[in-house]
Write a protein that holds these residues in place. Structure first.
Motif, short mmCIF file in Angstrom:
data_model
loop_
_atom_site.label_atom_id
_atom_site.label_comp_id
_atom_site.label_asym_id
_atom_site.label_seq_id
_atom_site.Cartn_x
_atom_site.Cartn_y
_atom_site.Cartn_z
N SER A 80 -13.96 -21.17 -61.44
CA SER A 80 -14.67 -20.96 -60.20
C SER A 80 -13.68 -19.81 -59.53
O SER A 80 -14.18 -19.03 -58.67
N ARG A 81 -12.51 -19.87 -59.77
CA ARG A 81 -11.45 -18.59 -59.17
C ARG A 81 -11.86 -17.21 -59.92
O ARG A 81 -11.69 -16.26 -59.35
N VAL A 83 -15.02 -16.34 -60.75
CA VAL A 83 -16.37 -15.88 -60.28
C VAL A 83 -16.52 -14.49 -59.61
O VAL A 83 -17.66 -13.83 -59.84
N TRP A 84 -15.56 -14.23 -58.73
CA TRP A 84 -15.53 -12.95 -58.13
C TRP A 84 -15.85 -11.70 -59.27
O TRP A 84 -16.36 -10.71 -58.87
N MET B 203 -17.88 -12.95 -48.30
CA MET B 203 -16.76 -12.52 -48.89
C MET B 203 -17.01 -12.94 -50.47
O MET B 203 -16.66 -12.32 -51.22
N ARG B 204 -17.36 -14.27 -50.67
CA ARG B 204 -17.67 -14.99 -52.13
C ARG B 204 -18.78 -14.21 -52.71
O ARG B 204 -18.78 -13.87 -53.84
N VAL B 206 -19.93 -11.34 -52.13
CA VAL B 206 -19.98 -9.65 -52.78
C VAL B 206 -18.63 -9.76 -53.49
O VAL B 206 -18.46 -8.51 -54.09
N GLY B 207 -17.96 -10.80 -54.09
CA GLY B 207 -16.97 -10.76 -54.98
C GLY B 207 -15.58 -10.62 -54.36
O GLY B 207 -14.49 -9.84 -55.16
N ALA B 208 -15.00 -11.22 -53.40
CA ALA B 208 -13.72 -10.95 -52.94
C ALA B 208 -13.03 -12.02 -53.57
O ALA B 208 -13.58 -13.14 -53.86
N ARG B 209 -11.81 -11.77 -54.00
CA ARG B 209 -11.07 -12.92 -54.68
C ARG B 209 -10.51 -13.93 -53.66
O ARG B 209 -10.44 -13.90 -52.62
N ASN B 210 -10.35 -15.23 -54.20
CA ASN B 210 -10.19 -16.29 -53.55
C ASN B 210 -8.80 -16.21 -52.63
O ASN B 210 -8.79 -16.64 -51.45
#
Lengths: 232, 284
Positions: A80-81, A83-84, B203-204, B206-210
């Motif tokens: 899940s971490r 997925v970006w 954010m999620r 478009v691919g921003a990191r956690n």
């Protein structure tokens, strides 16, 4: 239009099933590929599994069984971490646009650029360029709430393009639009596809699909893939 | 830099919501502050009562001064004893006349002094409990010229019980208040995060990191905690001043407690924000 076999595969579903706890099976034993530069529609009745297919391709969901591979990343191993990493290669738009209300078109696109780590100085010019690309250069400063449905969808498409994705996923993108706006959005998709970007669009509108006879057509019925023009 | 800018922008974009979060944090920490003020003063009161625990050794009238001096030295050297003071019959009478004027006639008549001479033993702070007091009392009673030893057994027992009740109440109420404060702060920051769920979603999407998504919220939570902590400090101090001026004398809590309260508020703000955002990170 059957996908030329020489093209790299961007999305690959292998014997995929997806079961939701309350709803039951949304997909059963679905296998297909989407190749680079391809334009494909997935159709079917409401509840046939179109949106589930797109969610899986966007790694917003994981299959109950089988494997989904997207731009080289497997649903079996991608955490899940991480997925970006997929999201940077796959853009997505929805029927309801999902823009940030109270912000302008350029701010919506700029926000996506900023959170993906683009240099602050580059954000403004790049957001403007993306809005020009979708035909909205004159409406960049307008609040999204004040834009028409078609214009809002264009902003959403510009936002989906911030990472220069390999493939654009579109879940009923014309569902809330009138005929004229629909035509405009579809022309934009064709244009993006002509530049080499794969477009994978879910729609229940068969009339719309018939206007693009060269595009590939997948049909789902009760979660099963019942027709694929590439193999028919 | 982005994280700090976004956190500050959140305060600017939704000042009412951000202000409410900080106010709820302030209120929660104010409750803790009031409790700290009350328990600190209770502790001080108990300590000052404990200081009054002493052992009085009454001596027979026929005891020789040399024996008394020796006993005074020996008892003063006991590890439980801080000091030993000799009170003569004359001094005891003067004290009685001063402290109990209603019995003036009884003490003043016939030139007879009915009061005994004594040794007053002041105890070490750690020895002001029943067990230690009994040890000192037994040591004093071993002298043949000692008439009686008094230390107010009931008083010591009551004090000891009071201490235990105080400690239990402080732990129970402190735990409850802390839980309430934690819930209030957690809820306030959950609301703040919920209000920005659309941004988290985008954010999620478009691919921003956690980590990138997390950081502004952590800073925002910490800022709400810090501002709330400072506001709680001001409120608690104002309450202290009001109580001091209009009700009774109280002591202000140590500075270290204040610093700890603000630090805990800040830390808790970050943690609560972090927990709140986890839920939304899994949604896209």
């Amino acid at each position: 239009m059957p996908a030329p076999p020489r093209l790299a595969l961007l999305i690959k579903l292998t014997q995929v099933a997806k079961e939701y706890p309350k709803r039951g099976f949304a997909l059963r034993d679905v296998s297909f590929n989407i190749a680079k530069g391809e334009m494909a529609f997935v159709t079917g009745h409401s509840g046939s599994g179109k949106s589930t297919t797109l969610r899986l391709a966007h790694m917003a969901d994981r299959p109950t069984s089988g494997e989904v591979r997207v731009t080289g990343y497997s649903s079996a191993t991608l955490s899940s971490r991480e997925v970006w990493k997929v999201r940077r290669r796959v853009g997505m738009v929805f029927q309801d646009f999902r823009l940030l209300p109270g912000r302008s078109a350029v701010e919506n696109v700029g926000f996506a650029l900023e959170v993906t780590g683009v240099n602050r100085k580059e954000i403004g010019p790049r957001a403007q360029r993306l809005l020009s690309q979708v035909g909205l250069s004159t409406k960049a400063g307008a609040l999204v709430n004040e834009l028409s449905g078609g214009e809002q969808q264009r902003v959403a498409i510009a936002r989906a393009l911030v990472n220069d994705p390999f493939v654009l996923l579109a879940d009923e993108p014309t569902g809330n639009l009138d005929e004229r706006a629909t035509r405009g959005i579809m022309e934009l998709f064709v244009e993006l596809n002509a530049k080499g970007m794969a477009v994978f669009m879910a729609t229940h509108d068969l009339e719309l699909v018939r206007r693009y006879p060269k595009a590939r057509l997948l049909e789902l019925d009760h979660g099963r893939l019942v027709y694929d023009s590439a193999t028919a | 830099m982005y994280a700090l800018r976004e956190a500050l922008a959140a305060f600017r974009r939704a000042p009412v919501l951000a202000g409410l979060s900080a106010a709820m944090v302030a209120l929660a920490l104010y409750i803790i502050g009031l409790f700290g003020l009350a328990s600190y003063n209770l502790q001080l009161a108990l300590s000052s009562m404990e200081e009054r625990v002493e052992v009085v050794v009454y001596l027979r009238d026929d005891a020789r001064q040399s024996e008394i001096d020796l006993a005074q030295t020996e008892l003063a050297e006991l590890p439980q004893v801080l000091g030993a003071r000799y009170v003569s019959k004359r001094e005891a009478l003067d004290r009685a006349r001063r402290d109990l004027p209603e019995f003036g006639e009884l003490f003043g008549g016939a030139g007879v002094n009915p009061l005994p001479q004594s040794l007053e033993l002041e105890l070490q702070p750690a020895a002001r409990n029943r067990e230690m007091v009994e040890q000192v009392s037994a040591a004093a009673q071993a002298y043949p010229f000692v008439e009686d030893v008094e230390y107010g057994r009931e008083w010591v027992d009551k004090l000891f019980t009071l201490r235990r009740i105080g400690a239990a109440t402080t732990a129970a109420l402190g735990g409850a208040f802390f839980a309430v404060a934690a819930l209030i702060i957690g809820t306030a920051l959950r609301i703040a995060v919920f209000a920005r769920r659309d941004e988290i979603y985008i954010m999620r999407l478009v691919g921003a990191r956690n980590g990138f998504i997390h950081r502004p919220f952590l800073i925002e939570g910490a800022l709400a905690g810090l501002l709330g902590g400072i506001a709680a400090w001001i409120l608690t101090y104002a309450t202290y001043r009001a109580v001091y001026a209009y009700l009774f004398e109280v002591a202000w809590i140590p500075s270290a407690w204040v610093a700890l309260g603000i630090a805990v508020g800040t830390l808790f703000g970050s943690v609560a924000s972090s927990l709140a955002i986890r839920k939304h990170l899994g949604e896209v």
